[in-house]
Design an enzyme around this catalytic site. Structure first.
Site, PDB file in Angstrom:
ATOM      1  N   VAL A 504       0.838  -1.205   0.000  1.00 54.17           N
ATOM      2  CA  VAL A 504       0.000   0.000   0.000  1.00 54.17           C
ATOM      3  C   VAL A 504       0.871   1.253   0.000  1.00 54.17           C
ATOM      4  O   VAL A 504       0.606   2.217  -0.734  1.00 54.17           O
ATOM      5  CB  VAL A 504      -0.947  -0.011   1.217  1.00 54.17           C
ATOM      6  CG1 VAL A 504      -1.640   1.344   1.373  1.00 54.17           C
ATOM      7  CG2 VAL A 504      -1.992  -1.110   1.071  1.00 54.17           C
ATOM      8  N   ALA A 505       1.931   1.260   0.819  1.00 52.42           N
ATOM      9  CA  ALA A 505       2.812   2.430   0.887  1.00 52.42           C
ATOM     10  C   ALA A 505       3.553   2.637  -0.432  1.00 52.42           C
ATOM     11  O   ALA A 505       3.625   3.759  -0.948  1.00 52.42           O
ATOM     12  CB  ALA A 505       3.810   2.259   2.033  1.00 52.42           C
ATOM     13  N   TRP A 507       2.661   1.586  -3.327  1.00 51.83           N
ATOM     14  CA  TRP A 507       1.677   1.947  -4.359  1.00 51.83           C
ATOM     15  C   TRP A 507       1.382   3.437  -4.322  1.00 51.83           C
ATOM     16  O   TRP A 507       1.262   4.073  -5.374  1.00 51.83           O
ATOM     17  CB  TRP A 507       0.401   1.148  -4.148  1.00 51.83           C
ATOM     18  CG  TRP A 507      -0.689   1.520  -5.097  1.00 51.83           C
ATOM     19  CD1 TRP A 507      -0.849   1.074  -6.372  1.00 51.83           C
ATOM     20  CD2 TRP A 507      -1.744   2.451  -4.858  1.00 51.83           C
ATOM     21  NE1 TRP A 507      -1.954   1.660  -6.947  1.00 51.83           N
ATOM     22  CE2 TRP A 507      -2.523   2.513  -6.040  1.00 51.83           C
ATOM     23  CE3 TRP A 507      -2.126   3.231  -3.773  1.00 51.83           C
ATOM     24  CZ2 TRP A 507      -3.651   3.319  -6.155  1.00 51.83           C
ATOM     25  CZ3 TRP A 507      -3.240   4.041  -3.879  1.00 51.83           C
ATOM     26  CH2 TRP A 507      -3.995   4.083  -5.055  1.00 51.83           C
ATOM     27  N   HIS A 508       1.275   4.020  -3.126  1.00 54.99           N
ATOM     28  CA  HIS A 508       1.015   5.456  -3.034  1.00 54.99           C
ATOM     29  C   HIS A 508       2.167   6.251  -3.644  1.00 54.99           C
ATOM     30  O   HIS A 508       1.943   7.169  -4.431  1.00 54.99           O
ATOM     31  CB  HIS A 508       0.833   5.872  -1.566  1.00 54.99           C
ATOM     32  CG  HIS A 508      -0.553   5.652  -1.057  1.00 54.99           C
ATOM     33  ND1 HIS A 508      -0.941   4.483  -0.436  1.00 54.99           N
ATOM     34  CD2 HIS A 508      -1.652   6.448  -1.064  1.00 54.99           C
ATOM     35  CE1 HIS A 508      -2.215   4.577  -0.087  1.00 54.99           C
ATOM     36  NE2 HIS A 508      -2.671   5.757  -0.463  1.00 54.99           N
ATOM     37  N   ASP A 509       3.369   5.928  -3.247  1.00 53.60           N
ATOM     38  CA  ASP A 509       4.550   6.610  -3.790  1.00 53.60           C
ATOM     39  C   ASP A 509       5.772   5.912  -3.218  1.00 53.60           C
ATOM     40  O   ASP A 509       5.746   5.411  -2.085  1.00 53.60           O
ATOM     41  CB  ASP A 509       4.564   8.095  -3.392  1.00 53.60           C
ATOM     42  CG  ASP A 509       5.406   8.934  -4.355  1.00 53.60           C
ATOM     43  OD1 ASP A 509       6.094   8.335  -5.205  1.00 53.60           O
ATOM     44  OD2 ASP A 509       5.380  10.166  -4.248  1.00 53.60           O
TER      45      ASP A 509
END
Length: 624
Positions: A504-505, A507-509
């Site tokens: 998730v992290a 994927w965000h950036d």
């Protein structure tokens, strides 16, 4: 319907998303049929009222809470307004980040480039929201008319296939035009990535599809970041040898110059790679839905005597699309579906194809209109806050945090999180509104206001909910889910959470502060899980008030932890959080303020508890 009744309907959970008020396994057609059945409604309400606690809204305890909130909430807004006035010593540091506003006498905080871009393009997006469905109607009537062949009210399988082909062919053509308009020549790069991912699913041996899909798509996330969108000029500089360059220079036009010339046609959004992360989720969804469909090729709702027009959401997601549906045309129509392309919400391929074939019963114009009004009210709230409270500009101007009091630092941090929540909510709701107008019902991303959360687990379920559901289906469940029955199961479960939030992290950036955010979320989940194990609700059934008070104390602590994690990930980073905490506790007054803030938070959490109880009395359990 009066004004207050209509406002109540606007803020009803059913307006936000029918998934919140009905089980995912219940077909919404059944809900519509039971809507006017007064006896059934009373029976359902009586059933759930017997399981929930009596209402506390009109008790002396809650009247006291109302008085506290009536003083605390205006005070918080005053503190944020006070530090935003030109007379404040730090004002000159962030004044350059303000722009003339539409409210007389006030400037607007324009420090957030993401929201500022969205704000400037609202008129164009609103026009597209209306134009796109109208173009579809014209296309359906002139280019691809579908004639009804059945006599009943339920579409025949042939009619359903025609509707799918009609919608998908329009979406495919519009997707190509949309890509070129948004990204210019970079549309070719996106189509190449889509084609490569499609080949991973269609050409590799079946057992290699899931690992290859993950390797390819995570690799794309890193490659997009490291290669900055694969500029043609930079690629030309790498591949062109000096002799070839000299020959091209002699001919009057070098390969590098030609590449830079192509780069100049970048469309409305030249940096396509910034928002491509959301498309990656759809690429994974297509490949894995195809992979799982291979085990259920013979499954058909019609053959199983299930009404395909009345499928529940759970059925739409779990029942695989037909083999012929996994075509490249449908794949592109899904991955670049215009209303959801830029920001989502995320819808699985199976669900998308099902809604293309049969219109969802949840698409009702009255609800869509109320949803649009609710979006407009949220937009108005954001605009008013940005005109009067410059908390984002203050945090971005690297201020001297020592110049602010403990109360000011705390309120600045709290409001910063609310503005982050609003700036994400508004695009998600606008694009979901566009999809609803176009006849597709994706999940709502935001369930609760950011200040209506006390549980880390529940917060993750209600913040970017469609991404949470995507993570469950494609990562969490395949990894085995979680269980804390033994130490070994607990260790494996914690590792599962770490892997999920690491993805998730990333994927965000691809930034260290977001990795730290993801790991902090997992770390802050542990106290909540331990507390739930030591204080099981079943053992406190005879003392519900005492249990509620104990839970509230833990919830207050949990709320502070969540605020810190989100400030690190999305606002000020680790260094900024350290300076804020140091500023709050620089003297004894800071400790006194934290005690008072905790008491106010205690009152707020009690109200949050009662909101959930009120929902339970209606038979609603959002688990967040």
């Amino acid at each position: 319907m009066g004004v207050f009744s209509y406002l109540r309907a606007i803020y009803d959970l059913d307006t936000l998303d029918t998934r919140f008020t009905n089980s995912s396994s219940t077909p919404y057609k059944a809900v519509i049929e039971a809507r006017n059945d007064a006896a059934a409604s009373k029976e359902r309400a009586a059933k759930w009222n017997s399981k929930s606690q009596p209402s506390r809204w009109k008790t002396p305890e809650f009247y006291f809470y109302y008085v506290v909130l009536a003083m605390v909430i205006p005070y918080m807004f005053w503190v944020a307004y006070d530090v935003s006035r030109p007379t404040h010593p730090e004002y000159t540091k962030y004044e350059r980040l303000l722009r003339p506003g539409w409210i007389p006498g006030r400037k607007i905080d324009a420090s957030d480039s993401q929201y500022n871009t969205f704000r400037k393009n609202i008129p164009y997006m609103a026009a597209l929201l209306l134009l796109h469905p109208l173009l579809r109607r014209v296309y359906n009537a002139i280019v691809y008319p579908v004639k009804a062949t059945g006599q009943g009210s339920r579409p025949t399988p042939e009619e359903a296939d025609q509707r799918l082909n009609q919608r998908a062919s329009f979406d495919f053509g519009f997707a190509l035009i949309y890509l070129v308009a948004l990204h210019g020549v970079s549309a070719v790069k996106i189509l190449v990535i889509l084609y490569m991912n499609y080949q991973v699913a269609m050409t590799l041996p079946r057992k290699y599809v899931p690992p290859a899909t993950w390797v390819f798509n995570i690799g794309i996330l890193f490659a997009n970041e490291l290669c900055r969108g694969y500029k043609f000029g930079e690629m030309a500089a790498l591949i062109a040898s000096p002799p070839a360059q000299n020959n091209l220079v002699d001919s009057g036009f070098s390969l590098v110059e030609w590449g830079r010339w192509l780069d100049s046609y970048g469309g409305l959004m030249g940096r396509w790679e910034i928002l491509f992360n959301i498309t990656v989720l759809r690429l994974v969804s297509f490949n894995l839905d195809y992979y799982w469909s291979l085990d259920r090729r013979s499954y058909s709702p019609v053959e199983k005597q299930i009404d395909p027009t009345a499928l529940s959401e759970q059925d739409r997601v779990s029942i695989p699309a037909q083999a012929k549906d996994f075509s490249f045309r449908n794949y592109v129509a899904y991955a670049i579906y215009a209303p959801l392309y830029l920001t989502g919400p995320i819808i699985t391929f199976n669900d998308f194809i099902s809604q293309q074939r049969y219109k969802s019963a949840t698409i009702e114009w009255t609800r869509t209109l109320r949803y649009g009004v609710r979006f407009a009210l949220c937009l108005l709230a954001m605009e008013v806050i940005l005109h009067y409270d410059y908390v984002q500009a203050i945090s971005k101007a690297r201020p001297d945090w020592g110049a602010y009091t403990s109360a000011q630092l705390s309120v600045l941090s709290f409001f910063n999180l609310h503005l982050i929540w609003l700036k994400l909510l508004l695009p998600w709701r606008l694009f979901r509104l566009w999809a609803l107008v176009d006849g597709i019902d994706p999940p709502e991303n935001m369930v609760r206001c950011v200040s209506d959360n006390w549980s880390t687990l529940a917060f993750w379920r209600s913040w970017h909910r469609s991404f949470y559901r995507w993570s469950l289906r494609y990562i969490y469940v395949p990894l085995g889910g979680s269980s804390f029955r033994s130490a070994r199961d607990a260790a494996r479960s914690i590792l599962t959470y770490v892997l999920v939030f690491t993805f998730v992290a990333l994927w965000h950036d691809i930034q260290m502060r977001l990795l730290i955010w993801g790991w902090l979320v997992v770390l802050f989940m542990l106290p909540e899980m331990v507390a739930a194990a030591f204080f099981p609700k079943a053992k406190w059934e005879s003392r519900p008030t005492a249990y509620r008070m104990i839970c509230c104390v833990g919830a207050v602590a949990n709320t502070f932890l969540m605020m810190m994690a989100n400030l690190v990930g999305f606002a000020v980073g680790v260094d900024g959080l350290e300076r804020i905490i140091a500023g709050i506790f620089k003297d004894f007054s800071g400790f006194c303020f934290i005690v008072n803030a905790s008491m106010a938070m205690f009152v707020g959490v009690q109200v949050m508890f009662e909101i959930r109880e009120a929902e339970a009395r209606r038979g609603i359990n959002l688990k967040c």
